[in-house]
Design a protein around this motif. Sequence first.
Motif, short mmCIF file in Angstrom:
data_model
loop_
_atom_site.label_atom_id
_atom_site.label_comp_id
_atom_site.label_asym_id
_atom_site.label_seq_id
_atom_site.Cartn_x
_atom_site.Cartn_y
_atom_site.Cartn_z
N GLU A 9 0.85 -1.19 0.00
CA GLU A 9 0.00 0.00 0.00
C GLU A 9 0.88 1.24 0.00
N LEU A 10 0.60 2.15 -0.90
CA LEU A 10 1.38 3.38 -1.01
C LEU A 10 0.47 4.59 -0.85
N ASP A 11 0.96 5.58 -0.11
CA ASP A 11 0.24 6.84 -0.06
C ASP A 11 1.01 7.88 -0.87
N ASP A 12 0.55 9.12 -0.85
CA ASP A 12 1.20 10.16 -1.66
C ASP A 12 2.65 10.41 -1.24
N PHE A 13 2.95 10.32 0.07
CA PHE A 13 4.33 10.51 0.53
C PHE A 13 5.23 9.41 -0.05
N ASP A 14 4.75 8.16 0.01
CA ASP A 14 5.53 7.05 -0.53
C ASP A 14 5.80 7.25 -2.02
N ARG A 15 4.78 7.65 -2.75
CA ARG A 15 4.93 7.86 -4.20
C ARG A 15 5.94 8.98 -4.49
N LYS A 16 5.90 10.04 -3.69
CA LYS A 16 6.86 11.13 -3.86
C LYS A 16 8.28 10.64 -3.56
N ILE A 17 8.42 9.87 -2.49
CA ILE A 17 9.74 9.33 -2.13
C ILE A 17 10.28 8.48 -3.27
N LEU A 18 9.45 7.60 -3.81
CA LEU A 18 9.88 6.72 -4.90
C LEU A 18 10.27 7.53 -6.14
N GLY A 25 19.15 8.58 -6.35
CA GLY A 25 19.28 7.62 -5.27
C GLY A 25 20.28 8.03 -4.20
N ARG A 26 21.07 9.07 -4.46
CA ARG A 26 22.07 9.53 -3.49
C ARG A 26 21.58 10.72 -2.68
N ILE A 27 20.33 11.10 -2.85
CA ILE A 27 19.79 12.24 -2.11
C ILE A 27 19.89 11.97 -0.61
N THR A 28 20.21 12.98 0.15
CA THR A 28 20.29 12.81 1.61
C THR A 28 18.87 12.71 2.17
N PHE A 29 18.76 12.09 3.34
CA PHE A 29 17.45 12.01 3.98
C PHE A 29 16.93 13.40 4.32
N THR A 30 17.82 14.30 4.69
CA THR A 30 17.40 15.67 5.01
C THR A 30 16.77 16.33 3.79
N GLU A 31 17.42 16.23 2.63
CA GLU A 31 16.90 16.83 1.41
C GLU A 31 15.63 16.12 0.94
N LEU A 32 15.62 14.79 1.04
CA LEU A 32 14.44 14.02 0.66
C LEU A 32 13.24 14.43 1.51
N ALA A 33 13.45 14.51 2.81
CA ALA A 33 12.38 14.89 3.72
C ALA A 33 11.84 16.28 3.38
N LEU A 34 12.74 17.19 3.06
CA LEU A 34 12.35 18.55 2.70
C LEU A 34 11.48 18.54 1.43
N GLN A 35 11.92 17.78 0.42
CA GLN A 35 11.18 17.74 -0.85
C GLN A 35 9.83 17.03 -0.71
N VAL A 36 9.77 16.04 0.17
CA VAL A 36 8.53 15.27 0.36
C VAL A 36 7.55 15.99 1.27
N GLY A 37 8.08 16.79 2.21
CA GLY A 37 7.21 17.49 3.15
C GLY A 37 7.03 16.75 4.46
N LEU A 38 8.05 16.00 4.86
CA LEU A 38 8.05 15.28 6.13
C LEU A 38 9.29 15.69 6.92
N SER A 39 9.32 15.35 8.19
CA SER A 39 10.56 15.53 8.94
C SER A 39 11.47 14.34 8.61
N LYS A 40 12.73 14.45 9.00
CA LYS A 40 13.74 13.48 8.60
C LYS A 40 13.44 12.06 9.11
N THR A 41 13.10 11.91 10.37
CA THR A 41 12.91 10.57 10.95
C THR A 41 11.75 9.81 10.29
N PRO A 42 10.56 10.41 10.15
CA PRO A 42 9.49 9.69 9.45
C PRO A 42 9.85 9.36 7.99
N CYS A 43 10.60 10.23 7.37
CA CYS A 43 11.03 9.98 5.99
C CYS A 43 11.96 8.76 5.94
#
Length: 156
Positions: A9-18, A25-43
């Motif tokens: 099951e995927l939601d919009d956050f999962d689809r954005k992450i993918l 694939g080398r994006i940092t979690f900090t940058e990924l979280a920023l682009q997805v709209g989540l904080s780092k740990t949940p991302c």
Amino acid sequence: MKNSQHTVELDDFDRKILAIMGRDGRITFTELALQVGLSKTPCQQRVKRLVDSGLIVGFRAIVDPAKVGLDHVAFTEVKLSDTREDALMQFNMAVRQIPEVEECHMIASSFDYLLKVRTPDIRRYRIVLGEKISSLPHVASTSTFVAMETICESAR
């Protein structure tokens, strides 16, 4: 999305992450979280879940084939003499052992498989075809198409 065992099951956050990780694939979690709209740990937890579920199957470096001398691409149609399940399994296992075969697809057509074969040049391709591909289990015939130029590939 499906893997071979179950639907994930995927939601919009999962689809954005993918989508983002599919581009970088080398994006940092900090940058990924920023682009997805989540904080780092949940991302990070979502990425771990996507990996653990088998939806993300790996990470790799994409190498420019021309820069390592592997810019000759041929597509090889393979017709088998036997298409019963045991023969297909034998072919499938054996073709995976040929490093020059970059992709192998079973096709619903007048032939059985389509291989993408990458070599340094046409001479090496001829050797791979004659000594490796043609001697795979149950190969009855082959036909080759040589790519003149690659316009786009999924790995780029």
